[in-house]
Write an enzyme that holds these catalytic residues in place. Sequence first.
Site, PDB file in Angstrom:
ATOM      1  N   CYS A   1      -2.807   3.504   2.739  1.00 43.84           N
ATOM      2  CA  CYS A   1      -3.483   2.393   3.420  1.00 43.84           C
ATOM      3  C   CYS A   1      -4.520   2.920   4.400  1.00 43.84           C
ATOM      4  O   CYS A   1      -4.336   3.971   5.015  1.00 43.84           O
ATOM      5  CB  CYS A   1      -2.457   1.521   4.142  1.00 43.84           C
ATOM      6  SG  CYS A   1      -3.201   0.027   4.829  1.00 43.84           S
ATOM      7  N   ASP A   2      -5.535   2.125   4.576  1.00 41.05           N
ATOM      8  CA  ASP A   2      -6.757   2.411   5.324  1.00 41.05           C
ATOM      9  C   ASP A   2      -6.754   3.650   6.224  1.00 41.05           C
ATOM     10  O   ASP A   2      -7.328   4.667   5.911  1.00 41.05           O
ATOM     11  CB  ASP A   2      -7.123   1.187   6.172  1.00 41.05           C
ATOM     12  CG  ASP A   2      -7.457  -0.004   5.291  1.00 41.05           C
ATOM     13  OD1 ASP A   2      -7.383   0.126   4.058  1.00 41.05           O
ATOM     14  OD2 ASP A   2      -7.775  -1.068   5.825  1.00 41.05           O
TER      15      ASP A   2
ATOM     16  N   SER B   1     -13.438  -5.143   8.424  1.00 36.79           N
ATOM     17  CA  SER B   1     -12.654  -4.680   7.285  1.00 36.79           C
ATOM     18  C   SER B   1     -13.585  -4.260   6.172  1.00 36.79           C
ATOM     19  O   SER B   1     -14.702  -4.775   6.027  1.00 36.79           O
ATOM     20  CB  SER B   1     -11.743  -5.808   6.803  1.00 36.79           C
ATOM     21  OG  SER B   1     -11.235  -5.524   5.519  1.00 36.79           O
TER      22      SER B   1
ATOM     23  N   CYS C   1      -5.217  -2.428  -1.275  1.00 37.41           N
ATOM     24  CA  CYS C   1      -6.150  -3.507  -1.623  1.00 37.41           C
ATOM     25  C   CYS C   1      -7.135  -3.057  -2.696  1.00 37.41           C
ATOM     26  O   CYS C   1      -7.690  -1.957  -2.633  1.00 37.41           O
ATOM     27  CB  CYS C   1      -6.908  -3.963  -0.392  1.00 37.41           C
ATOM     28  SG  CYS C   1      -5.846  -4.520   0.955  1.00 37.41           S
TER      29      CYS C   1
ATOM     30  N   ASP D   1      -3.443  -2.662   7.655  1.00 35.07           N
ATOM     31  CA  ASP D   1      -4.392  -3.625   8.199  1.00 35.07           C
ATOM     32  C   ASP D   1      -4.181  -5.044   7.679  1.00 35.07           C
ATOM     33  O   ASP D   1      -4.421  -6.016   8.399  1.00 35.07           O
ATOM     34  CB  ASP D   1      -5.819  -3.176   7.882  1.00 35.07           C
ATOM     35  CG  ASP D   1      -6.207  -1.936   8.686  1.00 35.07           C
ATOM     36  OD1 ASP D   1      -5.324  -1.385   9.365  1.00 35.07           O
ATOM     37  OD2 ASP D   1      -7.371  -1.529   8.628  1.00 35.07           O
TER      38      ASP D   1
ATOM     39  N   CYS E   1       0.818  -1.220   0.000  1.00 35.64           N
ATOM     40  CA  CYS E   1       0.000   0.000   0.000  1.00 35.64           C
ATOM     41  C   CYS E   1       0.845   1.261   0.000  1.00 35.64           C
ATOM     42  O   CYS E   1       0.464   2.273  -0.594  1.00 35.64           O
ATOM     43  CB  CYS E   1      -0.899   0.043   1.240  1.00 35.64           C
ATOM     44  SG  CYS E   1      -1.364  -1.539   1.916  1.00 35.64           S
TER      45      CYS E   1
END
Length: 587
Positions: A129-130, A489, A211, A88, A56
């Site tokens: 990332c997240d 998630s 992702c 994550d 990521c």
Amino acid sequence: MTNTRTDKTNLPSRHVTEGPARAPHRSYYYAMGMTEEEIYQPLVGVATCWNEAAPCNIALNRQAQSVKMGVKTAHGTPREFTTITVTDGIAMGHEGMRSSLASREAIADTVELTMRGHSYDAIVGLAGCDKSLPGMMMAMVRLNTPSVFIYGGSILPGRAPVGASVPDDFADRDLTVQDMFEAVGRQQNGTMTEAELEILERVACPSAGACGGQFTANTMACVSEAIGLALMNSSGAPAPYESRDQYGKASGEAVMNLIAKNIRARDVVTRKSLENAARVVACTGGSTNAGLHLPAIAHEAGIDFDLFDVCDIFRETPYFVDLKPGGQYVAKDLYESGGVPVVMKELRKAGLMHEDCMTATGESMGHELDLIEREADGRVIYPVEAPITSTGGVVGLKGNLAPEGAIVKVAGMSADEQSFTGPARVFECEEEAFDAVKKREYKEGEVLVIRNEGPAGGPGMREMLATTAALSGQGMGKKVALITDGRFSGATRGFCVGHVGPEAYRGGPIGLLKDGDVITIDAVTGELSVDLSDDEIAQRKADWAGPRETIYSSGALWKYAKLVGGAQQGAVTHPGAKEERHIYMDL
């Protein structure tokens, strides 16, 4: 002396570049090879979450160089710095996941401190990332500087090699990390061999990038465009694409335009722009985590916009973008279909976009959408008048089991799959639940309850992807339901309810449940209830022994647990803009 000095009367960097008293500060800049001209230009923080933890973030360092080029082209001086990320996909399914949500606050805090400490005039933030996406946007709004956000881009989809020995339903189709978590469940129930699992793990994630489905990272990337902090379509191109450099350079140039016009983050992030962002989450079947992050961003601006406000918008927004995990396609497909701008054009046709919101270009959202020529392709992006379903992919719930609300993702579920009643099977933490699922020590028709995983009680509000993916891998994703005061998630699918509030740690009803209590979840009516009278709940509360102790009695997670608020307001850790007595840019 140079004649190209910027008038810094109203810019923070005057505190470190102007006048004889700042000669020591300027000597540091000369030590780094800066020229006199560069010192007296606006100083722009270029913040990245680069690290080697996961794909990521791995491309952010390179992408930051194109942002810096854009700043320089527009006569600014970029100053690159980094902050942390907790990824994550690596943290999932073990104690490391407790660090994930807490990292959002750490990212916002460290970006704020870096900007304040060095008196930078503006920020371009790159995240991959997240939690790094909302964390970076929160810092922008908190500081109220001219700000441009840019996403690092999604990963390319994976694919099993032609002729490889893998199960038929994993062959000849796009793969994401979600498939790997579900493959673990398949291997555990004997429908996939370990050798097949090893083949898939080598090909599921073939490049840099976050992702690929409409999980949390891509959801919040879409938010960045819809809320106006990112340039149109900048979130779409996958991380490996060289075209990302063009968006990086343009973002650097854009922030200099915002400085010139004194357009700040809170001019962009308003109640209306938050509503635009929630619309885009809903119509793309985005992550339930947006129900946590949008209120947190709003909090930084002093705007009342909680979980229920988000869910009200979800309920009245059609779902018309067919993305994983509920649908078929990945972020690369959305980009190739025209991306978020085309999605917002469709929302506009239905009168569901506020067009007068400011954007990172310095122009209105309506102006930017007028420039978009492409239309919905009917494959990835359906026409808004012919949606996949008439309501959004994420639904808010409330009832005697969740007085402060809860949230469930229903994208890809039929109407008859959106209600569930069954007896509770209570687990005191995620590990207990995962162990029971692995051993198949649960029954069809049960509601699995995972408690003590909230923001304070976890601490850290862990995501439950390992457990939910194992259930899906065992073919039980539609035969049981799951509720938790933790999170799920963005890759979770199945009937899974998260963010149940108040959390067990704070005496919420989820902490009072017993095995066999009959729970009703109804995403159509918005209900989450337990078949207990008010008197019975009150008696159980009186008999409650108090919160479950955690092993975190010192360190960052102890500090986080002491400060963090409830999920309804975004699990934030400070009073927010309503209590502030100054704005950074005006000091």
